[in-house]
Each structure stands twice: as C-alpha cells, then as structure tokens.
Design a protein around this motif. Structure first.
Motif, PDB file in Angstrom:
ATOM      1  N   VAL A  14       8.470   7.531   1.746  1.00  0.00           N
ATOM      2  CA  VAL A  14       7.414   7.975   1.055  1.00  0.00           C
ATOM      3  C   VAL A  14       6.774   9.231   1.659  1.00  0.00           C
ATOM      4  N   GLY A  15       5.899   9.934   0.866  1.00  0.00           N
ATOM      5  CA  GLY A  15       5.103  11.045   1.331  1.00  0.00           C
ATOM      6  C   GLY A  15       3.744  10.998   1.022  1.00  0.00           C
ATOM      7  N   VAL A  16       2.956  11.625   1.724  1.00  0.00           N
ATOM      8  CA  VAL A  16       1.347  11.476   1.524  1.00  0.00           C
ATOM      9  C   VAL A  16       0.856  12.805   0.818  1.00  0.00           C
ATOM     10  N   ALA A  17       0.117  12.255  -0.140  1.00  0.00           N
ATOM     11  CA  ALA A  17      -0.701  13.497  -0.745  1.00  0.00           C
ATOM     12  C   ALA A  17      -1.878  13.812   0.051  1.00  0.00           C
ATOM     13  N   LEU A  18      -2.118  15.050   0.425  1.00  0.00           N
ATOM     14  CA  LEU A  18      -3.056  15.548   1.316  1.00  0.00           C
ATOM     15  C   LEU A  18      -4.066  16.008   0.300  1.00  0.00           C
ATOM     16  N   ALA A  19      -3.941  16.107  -0.938  1.00  0.00           N
ATOM     17  CA  ALA A  19      -4.825  16.601  -1.819  1.00  0.00           C
ATOM     18  C   ALA A  19      -4.450  16.088  -3.099  1.00  0.00           C
ATOM     19  N   ASN A  20      -5.238  15.905  -4.077  1.00  0.00           N
ATOM     20  CA  ASN A  20      -5.128  15.577  -5.601  1.00  0.00           C
ATOM     21  C   ASN A  20      -3.750  16.109  -6.206  1.00  0.00           C
ATOM     22  N   ALA A  39       0.051  11.453 -11.811  1.00  0.00           N
ATOM     23  CA  ALA A  39      -0.870  12.162 -10.879  1.00  0.00           C
ATOM     24  C   ALA A  39      -0.720  11.364  -9.590  1.00  0.00           C
ATOM     25  N   VAL A  40      -0.802  11.680  -8.502  1.00  0.00           N
ATOM     26  CA  VAL A  40      -0.872  11.097  -7.289  1.00  0.00           C
ATOM     27  C   VAL A  40      -2.282  11.529  -6.433  1.00  0.00           C
ATOM     28  N   PRO A  41      -3.304  10.479  -6.290  1.00  0.00           N
ATOM     29  CA  PRO A  41      -4.647  11.151  -5.519  1.00  0.00           C
ATOM     30  C   PRO A  41      -4.353  11.249  -4.215  1.00  0.00           C
ATOM     31  N   ALA A  42      -5.398  12.018  -3.909  1.00  0.00           N
ATOM     32  CA  ALA A  42      -5.359  12.377  -2.269  1.00  0.00           C
ATOM     33  C   ALA A  42      -5.275  11.243  -1.553  1.00  0.00           C
ATOM     34  N   LYS A  43      -4.558  11.051  -0.310  1.00  0.00           N
ATOM     35  CA  LYS A  43      -4.687   9.858   0.462  1.00  0.00           C
ATOM     36  C   LYS A  43      -3.562   8.913   0.143  1.00  0.00           C
ATOM     37  N   HIS A  44      -3.150   9.103  -1.129  1.00  0.00           N
ATOM     38  CA  HIS A  44      -2.068   7.812  -1.441  1.00  0.00           C
ATOM     39  C   HIS A  44      -0.594   8.511  -1.327  1.00  0.00           C
ATOM     40  N   LYS A  45       0.320   7.800  -1.590  1.00  0.00           N
ATOM     41  CA  LYS A  45       1.741   8.025  -1.284  1.00  0.00           C
ATOM     42  C   LYS A  45       2.489   8.142  -2.634  1.00  0.00           C
ATOM     43  N   PHE A  46       3.887   8.874  -2.463  1.00  0.00           N
ATOM     44  CA  PHE A  46       4.695   8.949  -3.484  1.00  0.00           C
ATOM     45  C   PHE A  46       5.907   8.685  -2.922  1.00  0.00           C
ATOM     46  N   ALA A  47       7.103   8.092  -3.934  1.00  0.00           N
ATOM     47  CA  ALA A  47       8.363   7.910  -3.315  1.00  0.00           C
ATOM     48  C   ALA A  47       8.978   9.172  -3.080  1.00  0.00           C
ATOM     49  N   THR A  48      10.016   9.275  -2.069  1.00  0.00           N
ATOM     50  CA  THR A  48      10.710  10.390  -1.787  1.00  0.00           C
ATOM     51  C   THR A  48      12.136   9.895  -2.376  1.00  0.00           C
ATOM     52  N   LYS A  66       7.344  -3.632  -0.164  1.00  0.00           N
ATOM     53  CA  LYS A  66       8.654  -3.803  -1.027  1.00  0.00           C
ATOM     54  C   LYS A  66       8.338  -3.425  -2.522  1.00  0.00           C
ATOM     55  N   ALA A  67       9.190  -2.679  -3.109  1.00  0.00           N
ATOM     56  CA  ALA A  67       8.843  -2.110  -4.659  1.00  0.00           C
ATOM     57  C   ALA A  67       9.035  -3.776  -5.345  1.00  0.00           C
ATOM     58  N   THR A  68       8.218  -3.758  -6.336  1.00  0.00           N
ATOM     59  CA  THR A  68       8.047  -5.053  -7.417  1.00  0.00           C
ATOM     60  C   THR A  68       8.660  -4.623  -8.924  1.00  0.00           C
ATOM     61  N   GLU A  69       8.742  -3.114  -9.040  1.00  0.00           N
ATOM     62  CA  GLU A  69       9.501  -2.590 -10.218  1.00  0.00           C
ATOM     63  C   GLU A  69      10.026  -1.444 -10.138  1.00  0.00           C
ATOM     64  N   PRO A  70      10.782  -0.692 -10.723  1.00  0.00           N
ATOM     65  CA  PRO A  70      11.318   0.340 -10.466  1.00  0.00           C
ATOM     66  C   PRO A  70      10.298   1.609 -10.342  1.00  0.00           C
ATOM     67  N   ILE A  71      10.645   2.445  -9.358  1.00  0.00           N
ATOM     68  CA  ILE A  71       9.593   3.499  -8.925  1.00  0.00           C
ATOM     69  C   ILE A  71      10.606   4.794  -8.925  1.00  0.00           C
ATOM     70  N   PRO A  72      10.456   5.779  -9.649  1.00  0.00           N
ATOM     71  CA  PRO A  72      11.405   6.906  -9.666  1.00  0.00           C
ATOM     72  C   PRO A  72      10.855   7.933  -8.459  1.00  0.00           C
ATOM     73  N   LYS A  73      11.687   8.823  -8.139  1.00  0.00           N
ATOM     74  CA  LYS A  73      11.339   9.615  -7.047  1.00  0.00           C
ATOM     75  C   LYS A  73      10.264  10.601  -7.624  1.00  0.00           C
ATOM     76  N   GLY A  74       9.311  10.762  -6.719  1.00  0.00           N
ATOM     77  CA  GLY A  74       8.090  11.278  -6.858  1.00  0.00           C
ATOM     78  C   GLY A  74       7.049  10.374  -7.449  1.00  0.00           C
ATOM     79  N   GLY A  75       7.261   9.059  -7.910  1.00  0.00           N
ATOM     80  CA  GLY A  75       6.349   8.153  -8.546  1.00  0.00           C
ATOM     81  C   GLY A  75       5.515   7.718  -7.723  1.00  0.00           C
ATOM     82  N   TRP A  76       4.183   7.378  -7.825  1.00  0.00           N
ATOM     83  CA  TRP A  76       2.973   7.033  -7.266  1.00  0.00           C
ATOM     84  C   TRP A  76       3.176   5.472  -6.738  1.00  0.00           C
ATOM     85  N   ILE A  77       2.946   5.416  -5.552  1.00  0.00           N
ATOM     86  CA  ILE A  77       3.093   4.096  -4.768  1.00  0.00           C
ATOM     87  C   ILE A  77       1.620   3.393  -5.038  1.00  0.00           C
TER      88      ILE A  77
END
Length: 551
Positions: A14-20, A39-48, A66-77
């Motif tokens: 996962v990556g961390v959004a340092l800004a919105n 969109a991924v809010p600042a401080k949240h994570k997205f799948a790599t 653990k993922a509970t449903e499919p999350i695409p690359k770049g998707g908001w966690i």
C-alpha cells in the motif's frame, strides 16, 4: 514541490496519500505510475497491487489487514474493503543488535533538576495530596479551596472575568443578541513564581480518583502500587494521605508498596485517618497544618545539574491520525534511541496498540524470559478483551478511522515507532516501576489518560505525547509535551500543542533532525526553563486502571 505519496517499507503493498488525491489522478511511487479509480483522502492508503478477497495487506513491513472484496491497483483502502488481521508471534531468536544514533550533540549536556535522596532526579517539585478511597474526595476539594489560591497556585482567572463581564451586560439590560456578539476582554497572563509563597514548589496536586473500596482486592493492591509510584516519584517532594479507615486500600498496603519502590524512603509523608481522628473539622485542620509544614520542607529543594541518564521519558500517543506513524511517532522514537544511548530510560506502553508488532518487540527483548513475559501479558490482555466481546481489533476510535487508521494493526504498527529501535531492557506489568535503563515495555490500556497516569506512576519524569487530531491531556506531576503529526493541527490548536513534526511530512526536516530538536526541548522543560501547554492549562488528568478491559 511537496511529495504527494509515500511507501513506508519496501515490503508494503500500500502507499500513503500525503495530500488529498483526486479520482483519475496519476501518482508516481517508486518508479511506478498509479491511476486512482477513486479519490484517496490525505493520510489514507491505496493499493499498489491488485488485491482479491483474503489477500494480505502489509504496511510498515507487517501484516495489518486482509481484503474483504476485490481492490484494484490504486484503489482506496477503507473499512468497507479491509478488515483487521495481524501476524502470530512466538519466542524466537534474540535480535538485540542495533545501530546507535550519534549522540555527540548531547554527550556533555545536563538538565537542572531536583535531586532526591534515592538518587533519582525530578524535573519538577510538587507536593501531592492523595485519598486512599473515593470517600475522601470531598475533603481533598476542601483542602484545595483552602490552600491553592492563597499560596499562589491559582489558575488563570480569565474565564471568571469573562463571566463577570456578561453579568454586567445582563444587569445593564442587554438582549440575548448583544450577549452572543459581546467582545469579551481576555487576559491570558499567568502569575509567576514571585506570587508564590513557596517559590521552589511548583504546585500542590490533588489526585482525586474513584477507587479504594468495592472492586477486587487486586484492584486495591494496584491502586496502592500506583499511589506509591506517585509518592516515590522524583517530581514529588512529599505527600499528605487521607484515609477513611475501613476501605480495601489500607494504608499498610500503601506502605508496603512504597517500601518495594523505595526501601530507604525518607520524604515527608503525613497520613491522617478520619475514623481515628473523629470530626471532619479536626481532620481538615490537621491536614492543612501538616501540608503547610510539608510545603516549607519542599521549598528547601533547589535545582542542580544532572546527567541526561536521569531522565525517564514516557512515550504516549492519543488522537492519532494517518501521519502519526510516519512523522511524530518515529521522531520521538529517534529521541528514545538517543536517550537510551545516553543511559536514560524510556517507557513504551499501550499494549492494545502493539497488536501485530509483537514479534519484533519480542525478538528485541534482551532475554527469552522477558520475551515470554511480554507474550503472556499481550495474550492475557487480548483474551480478557475478547471474553467481553471487545478484542484488540476494536481499538481504533472513530477519529482514528476517519483519518486513515482503519485497523488496529495499522494503528499499532505506527504507534510502536515511538519505541525506536533499541533492545527491550525490561517488561513490566501495571503498576510496577522502572528500575533498568533502556527501553521498558509497560502493560497499560491504550486509553490516553490511563496509560499516561501509569507511565508517570512507573517513574516517567517527562512524557512525550504525539497526536494527529489534538488532545489536551496532561498529568498532575509530570510535564506532558504535546507533539503534532501535521502542521495544520499545530496551527489550529497552538494553545495545547508544543511541537510540530508536520515538517517531516512537508520534507522540511528529517526524522533525525526532529528527534534531536525534541530532545533539546525536553532538556529545556526538564530544567524548568520551558512550561508546556498542559501545565499552563492545569491539565491534571489522573485515571487509575482497574485491570478490567479498557482499550
């Protein structure tokens, strides 16, 4: 230009959004481009990487969900597509080698503190008034009214003055609309030492609590241990103790706990038992007389230079956000490593917020016995929580989740950064006292005030408290240094925040630079040169832990 995304550990997915970040935006991370489907809010994570249900999610190099449903690359966690998961742990091989930080800037530094007969050194000089049972709380309030104001320890009267201004407007016949728009005069100045009758005494603190009777005998013993920790604390010159007489928390148990912590205890200690003395008026008169005499003795103490090895720093976080684990927490982790290298002590507590990083901490214990003790305390605590339907996975608060800490393991992996990288010198159960230099693990709840109260009871003479959302928490006898994880919080709540580490997020400062800056500040506070916000505001939070389930 400020960095917009971050990968904390090379094993993370996962990556961390340092800004919105906006839907459809392309972001660059470690040589890869990610197009964000939402969109991924600042401080949240997205799948790599693309994730399927059941796939593990790693952050800080450890399993955090653990993922509970499919999350695409770049998707908001988020809480809709991820649930808490943490790795198991066992007593393994010792990994106590570590890279010590460069301490040349602090090698010859000292602080001016209060030297006690047992060799400890205080960063402050307080007198404490303690009830053995909640039945005595009213008598503490009477003593507080009788002593505090006239001795020069009264709090700022700005708000009383503002209320008087409103009273005058009401008497003048002003309407509700006038009251709501009134420009109230404010004078936020504080009385200095010159206004105190005893200039070398920082204050009289009244440790009101709701324990001492009812509950279990273990609760009574733990309360006596905690109170003994405060009485023997290096920031305390002496104590007045009020006992009813018939409660579970007997004075004899308190005396045993004092002797355990300080075998040659010699501070002035005045104990008054109401059922023996009789009239309440006689009890209070004698308490006032003895406390005043104690303040005269306490005032004879003066600050003198001490080595930094006499510092014991409590490490705490509260109102955490998604930046806490990458700015404020690792910054004080570096401060911790500096102090350990200089021979001092640090305390990492909040056991529910170590869930998922147990293996790392277990491996860092200097002996297998300590690793076993740590594992036993963690498992017993989690089992008690599960027994009442509230396991560690339920630790994150609504504020934590809103700001990106969506599982306990994510919160814990970031919270553990406060402990730096040094070996674990000791593992303590509540409410025991630190006796070894180095990193100490102390079993406490994640609740800010319960944990801070316990750290001070264990001997912390300074507490470093990180926050991403803002909290006014303080302690009656130990300065609590409030450290923001982001600059927006620092600017918004400057009246309760002491230090900003949002500079790390903005790329203006490294973790090492922030950690050294924090230790400089600690030395100033420990010397009485700087007064932290929690002390200025009289934030005297004190809550005992009854060993029930509190996360």
């Amino acid at each position: 230009m400020q960095q917009r995304v971050l990968k904390v550990h090379h094993d993370d997915n996962v990556g961390v959004a340092l800004a919105n970040l906006s839907a459809g935006e392309n972001v660059e991370l470690d040589g890869h481009t990610y197009r964000l489907p939402s969109a991924v809010p600042a401080k949240h994570k997205f799948a790599t990487v693309d994730l399927q249900p059941g796939d593990p999610i790693y952050m800080y190099g450890v399993l955090v969900g653990k993922a509970t449903e499919p999350i695409p690359k770049g998707g908001w966690i988020n809480t809709k597509n991820v649930h808490h998961a943490a790795g198991d742990f066992h007593v393994g091989t010792r990994h106590t080698d570590w890279v010590r930080p460069d301490t040349k800037n602090f090698a010859d530094r000292t602080f001016n503190g209060y030297h006690r007969a047992d060799g400890s050194v205080g960063t402050a000089n307080y007198w404490v008034v303690i009830p053995m049972v909640f039945c005595e709380n009213r008598n503490l309030q009477v003593l507080q009214q009788a002593l505090v104001e006239d001795l020069g320890y009264g709090r700022n009267r700005t708000y009383q003055d503002q209320a008087r201004q409103l009273i005058e407007l009401y008497k003048a016949g002003k309407a509700v609309e006038d009251i709501l728009q009134a420009d109230l005069r404010a004078d936020y100045g504080q009385a200095g030492h010159a206004h105190r009758l005893f200039p070398n005494v920082d204050g009289i603190k009244f440790l009101v609590h709701d324990g001492g009777c009812g509950g279990t005998r273990d609760d009574a013993r733990a309360l006596c241990g905690l109170l003994a920790g405060y009485i023997t604390h290096p920031n305390v010159a002496g104590a007045t103790v009020l006992s009813l007489g018939c409660q579970n928390a007997q004075v004899s148990i308190l005396e045993e706990e004092i002797a355990r912590r300080s075998p040659h205890f010699s501070k002035p200690l005045y104990v008054l038992e109401q059922q023996k003395i009789g009239k309440e008026s006689a009890l209070l008169s004698e308490a006032i007389r003895q406390t005043f005499a104690g303040l005269m003795l306490a005032n004879a103490n003066h600050r003198a230079p001490a080595g930094l090895d006499k510092l014991c720093i409590g490490l705490e976080c509260g109102g955490s956000d998604g930046f806490s684990g990458i700015s404020a927490n690792p910054a004080i982790g570096y401060t911790s490593d500096l102090l350990v290298s200089l021979g001092g002590s640090v305390i990492l507590s909040e056991f529910p917020e170590l869930c998922g990083v147990e293996q790392n901490l277990s491996d860092r214990c200097v002996t297998e016995d300590l690793a076993t003790q740590f594992g036993s305390l963690m498992r017993a605590y989690n089992d008690r929580a599960k027994a009442v339907g509230s396991g560690f996975d339920m630790n994150p608060s609504p504020g934590n989740i809103k700001d990106g800490l969506i599982t306990d393991a994510i919160k814990s992996a970031g919270a553990a950064k406060k402990g730096g990288t040094s070996p674990v010198a000791d593992v303590l159960d509540y409410p025991n006292k630190v006796t070894r230099p180095g990193l100490n693990l102390l079993c406490t709840p994640g609740n800010d005030v319960e944990s801070t109260t316990a750290e001070v009871g264990a001997g912390a003479n300074i507490v470093l408290f990180t926050t991403g959302l803002g909290t006014p928490t303080g302690n009656p006898i130990t300065p609590v240094v409030k450290i923001s994880s982001n600059t927006a919080l620092f600017e918004r709540m400057r009246d309760i925040i002491d230090i900003d580490t949002g500079t790390i997020i903005e790329g203006k400062e490294t973790i090492r630079q922030a950690g050294e800056r924090i230790l400089d500040y600690v030395i100033s506070v420990a010397s009485g040169e700087t007064t932290v916000a929690a002390v200025r505001h009289g934030q005297d939070d004190f809550i005992l832990w009854k060993r029930g389930v509190s996360l």
